[in-house]
Design an enzyme around this catalytic site. Sequence first.
Site, PDB file in Angstrom:
ATOM      1  N   TYR A  27     -36.434  34.256 -37.526  1.00 42.05           N
ATOM      2  CA  TYR A  27     -37.524  34.209 -38.402  1.00 42.05           C
ATOM      3  C   TYR A  27     -38.328  32.845 -38.941  1.00 42.05           C
ATOM      4  O   TYR A  27     -39.650  33.543 -38.802  1.00 42.05           O
ATOM      5  CB  TYR A  27     -36.987  35.004 -40.315  1.00 42.05           C
ATOM      6  CG  TYR A  27     -38.400  35.552 -41.517  1.00 42.05           C
ATOM      7  CD1 TYR A  27     -39.430  36.340 -41.194  1.00 42.05           C
ATOM      8  CD2 TYR A  27     -38.574  35.096 -42.398  1.00 42.05           C
ATOM      9  CE1 TYR A  27     -39.944  36.728 -42.344  1.00 42.05           C
ATOM     10  CE2 TYR A  27     -39.312  34.324 -43.155  1.00 42.05           C
ATOM     11  CZ  TYR A  27     -40.373  35.890 -43.043  1.00 42.05           C
ATOM     12  OH  TYR A  27     -41.628  35.763 -43.924  1.00 42.05           O
ATOM     13  N   SER A  61     -45.612  31.549 -44.080  1.00 44.86           N
ATOM     14  CA  SER A  61     -44.389  32.199 -44.856  1.00 44.86           C
ATOM     15  C   SER A  61     -44.267  30.181 -44.732  1.00 44.86           C
ATOM     16  O   SER A  61     -44.602  29.822 -44.072  1.00 44.86           O
ATOM     17  CB  SER A  61     -43.078  32.506 -44.032  1.00 44.86           C
ATOM     18  OG  SER A  61     -42.133  32.413 -45.170  1.00 44.86           O
TER      19      SER A  61
END
Length: 253
Positions: free
Chosen positions: A161, A148
């Site tokens: 995250y 990501s």
Amino acid sequence: MTTLDGAVALVTGASSGIGAATALGLAQNGASIALIGRRRDRLDGVANDITELGAKVLVLEGDLTDPKGAEDMVQETIDRLGRLDVLVNNAGIMLLGTALHTTTEDWDRMVALNVSAMLHITHAAVPYLIDAAATSPRGVSDIVNVSSTAGRVARPSSSVYTLTKFGVNGFTESLRQELLSERVRVSVVAPGTVDTELVDHLRDSIRDAARRQVDSIEPLRPADIADAIGYIVTRDRRVAVNEMLIRAGEQTW
């Protein structure tokens, strides 16, 4: 560009979004597909679409955070489809929140799925990927890890995250160097804002805030990331695409 005719690809998190689109794209390139996910009904829908393309497909419902479960699913792929040429580690979850207002359970869930599950399936798959590189007409096999932009840019309310995605990037680069001599290419794809179900797992207030943040941005589509993964694994063996960063056109972070 090489064809994937005769190759077998295993895709995790394949019941929707990037995983489903990637599975379809690899099937269109000639690969047989093993689908891994937790929602059997959704997996069956993806499998039907792949069957309509004329490709072989295997549905594997299970929990990759269990090392034995991951090992069993790789072994079933080998038993049923005969080999393993491409592994796409796409399964993941994003649970946002500050350290003050989130729970350690949320943090543990992200580490388990975003990191541990990837490690379990990769560890089980590597011997078969090495064998595939040595025996296939392509002369190479592939691992593609989906990271990501959070693996490059840290932002508030996403500390763990971000931790998991920075970890995916580091693991990918080290594994890439380890497997060079085995002709197993290891790549990472880092998507920005994509129109998927990722934000659906957030608590209501955080989900609404996350959606407001991207309201003005036209998001990427899952097929855009699938196209990138397809590009990586269809290069000639002399070409290794180590990393792809793919942001939505209007995304600043």
